[in-house]
Design an enzyme around this catalytic site. Structure first.
Site, short mmCIF file in Angstrom:
data_model
loop_
_atom_site.label_atom_id
_atom_site.label_comp_id
_atom_site.label_asym_id
_atom_site.label_seq_id
_atom_site.Cartn_x
_atom_site.Cartn_y
_atom_site.Cartn_z
N TYR A 55 0.82 -1.20 0.00
CA TYR A 55 0.00 0.00 0.00
C TYR A 55 0.86 1.25 0.00
O TYR A 55 1.94 1.28 0.58
CB TYR A 55 -0.91 0.02 1.23
CG TYR A 55 -1.89 -1.12 1.29
CD1 TYR A 55 -2.30 -1.79 0.14
CD2 TYR A 55 -2.41 -1.55 2.50
CE1 TYR A 55 -3.20 -2.83 0.19
CE2 TYR A 55 -3.32 -2.59 2.57
CZ TYR A 55 -3.70 -3.23 1.41
OH TYR A 55 -4.60 -4.27 1.47
N GLU B 7 -17.97 -1.94 22.64
CA GLU B 7 -19.07 -1.77 21.69
C GLU B 7 -19.78 -0.43 21.88
O GLU B 7 -20.35 0.10 20.91
CB GLU B 7 -20.05 -2.93 21.82
CG GLU B 7 -19.48 -4.25 21.31
CD GLU B 7 -20.48 -5.38 21.33
OE1 GLU B 7 -20.44 -6.22 20.40
OE2 GLU B 7 -21.31 -5.44 22.28
#
Length: 403
Positions: A308, A385
């Protein structure tokens, strides 16, 4: 800069109201992780999550990508939001009740949270279409973990003027981090993440009996010398203001204790934060390996596989992320990263063509010191979460704020 003038009042509360949906999708994906570019189950889960929304859905032809386009109710810019979808080839040892059910595969980099946050942001934005100027492109991308998934989507026309929604005016992505405080957003302008290339070297000698190395050409000492010489090249040939990391992580040679092998192999990774340093190191690696091999009477075959590019945040876009997150989440939950990191990201392909920014979202479990939390890519990593609501709000806010 001053906070963006956008209808974002109550956005974090709105994101929290869809939290049950966000958590349910995240856990479903976590249980059934998929690898690489072919993610049929994940793709279908995304399509199902968007099924009741007024979006145009486009499926990838060569990879399991999903592009959804939401049109606002008045003219404005096109904003692209990215969420990557693939998992990692590793076991999970978290003990979570929704742990991976696929042996040797785990969402250890949080891509399941990215998908869930982006899908919930689509729900929030659909409910606020009357506030939305322009359009939003939701980019659900496979193959971030070394498979160049973003590049495949670009080759299929994602960023073209005649693409699914025309050429985006700005592009944004969030990446959760288990070692940042939960719900915080960290961003910086300019280089954010490194280019990552793979180095493979084969040292060719002449095999023989281990008791008579003078009758052979032993490639092992040559390979060992290369490791040290490559580290010296980094410190003596590259400007200290150009960060470079070169790690030889895999060395193989021989089959038993009394045989000098004919070949030895080195493999490693090269990380750079500028294309100038990257080009210089490619030249140095080849020069060092060839001449070190020659000094030992051997030869070397050097392969450098481009990975990348450098992930570079547009300064204006990074500033907008900072201001938007500060408005939505509160200034105390936004920080400027002092330095880049040497990991790599294929959102770099998007940012090379469209002004935008990638930011990190803190996901350290509550009550855990980020300094000792299991990091991304660990078999024991756990993400908070509750932090996903902050990510949903920031995604949606960036779209509502426009450029």
């Amino acid at each position: 800069m001053s906070p963006p003038a956008a209808p974002i009042e109550g956005l974090h509360a709105h994101a929290r109201s869809v939290q049950p949906r966000t958590v349910a999708l995240r856990r479903a994906l976590h249980r059934r992780p998929e690898l690489g570019l072919d993610l049929p189950g994940t793709r279908d889960a995304v399509v199902a999550a968007l099924a009741d929304l007024p979006v145009q859905v486009h499926l990838g032809r060569s990879v399991s990508s999903v592009v959804a386009v939401l049109e606002g109710e008045r003219p404005g810019p096109t904003i692209l939001l990215r969420g990557d979808m693939d998992a990692l080839p590793m076991p999970e040892d978290t003990g979570l009740p929704f742990a991976s059910e696929v042996a040797g595969t785990m969402h250890a980099c949080g891509h399941d949270t990215h998908v869930a946050m982006l899908a919930s942001a689509a729900h929030v934005l659909a409910a606020r279409r009357h506030e939305l100027a322009g359009r939003v492109v939701f980019m659900f991308q496979p193959g971030e973990e070394g498979y160049h998934g973003a590049r495949y989507m670009i080759e299929e026309g994602l960023l073209d003027h005649d693409g699914p929604a025309g050429r985006p005016d700005a592009a944004y992505a969030l990446h959760i981090s288990a070692t940042l405080p939960p719900g915080e957003v960290h961003v910086r302008p300019g280089p954010l993440m490194a280019a990552a290339d793979t180095i493979r070297v084969t040292v060719n000698g002449r095999g023989g009996h281990a008791s008579a190395p003078h009758d052979a050409l032993d490639p092992v000492p040559a390979a060992a010398a290369m490791v040290g010489a490559l580290q010296t090249a980094v410190t003596r040939r590259i400007d200290t203001h150009q960060p470079v990391v070169l790690t030889i992580a895999h060395i193989t040679a021989g089959t038993t204790v009394n045989v000098i092998p004919e070949t030895a192999q080195l493999e490693g990774t090269l990380r750079c934060l500028s294309e100038v340093a990257r080009a210089a190191m490619h030249e140095e690696v080849r020069r060092v390996c060839h001449h070190t091999a020659m000094a030992h009477g051997c030869t070397a075959e050097v392969e450098i596989e481009n990975g990348y590019p450098v992930t570079v945040n547009d300064p204006g876009a990074a500033s907008r992320v900072d201001a938007l997150a500060g408005t939505v989440l509160g200034r105390k939950r936004v920080a400027t990263m002092p330095t880049p990191i040497m990991g790599a990201e294929d959102f770099s392909y998007v940012l090379a063509q469209v002004p935008g920014a990638l930011a990190f979202l803190g996901g350290c479990p509550r009550g855990v010191d980020p300094a000792v939390a299991a990091p991304n890519h660990s078999n024991r990593v756990v993400f908070d979460e509750e932090a996903m609501a902050a990510g949903v709000a920031v995604y949606a806010g960036l779209a509502l704020a426009g450029l």
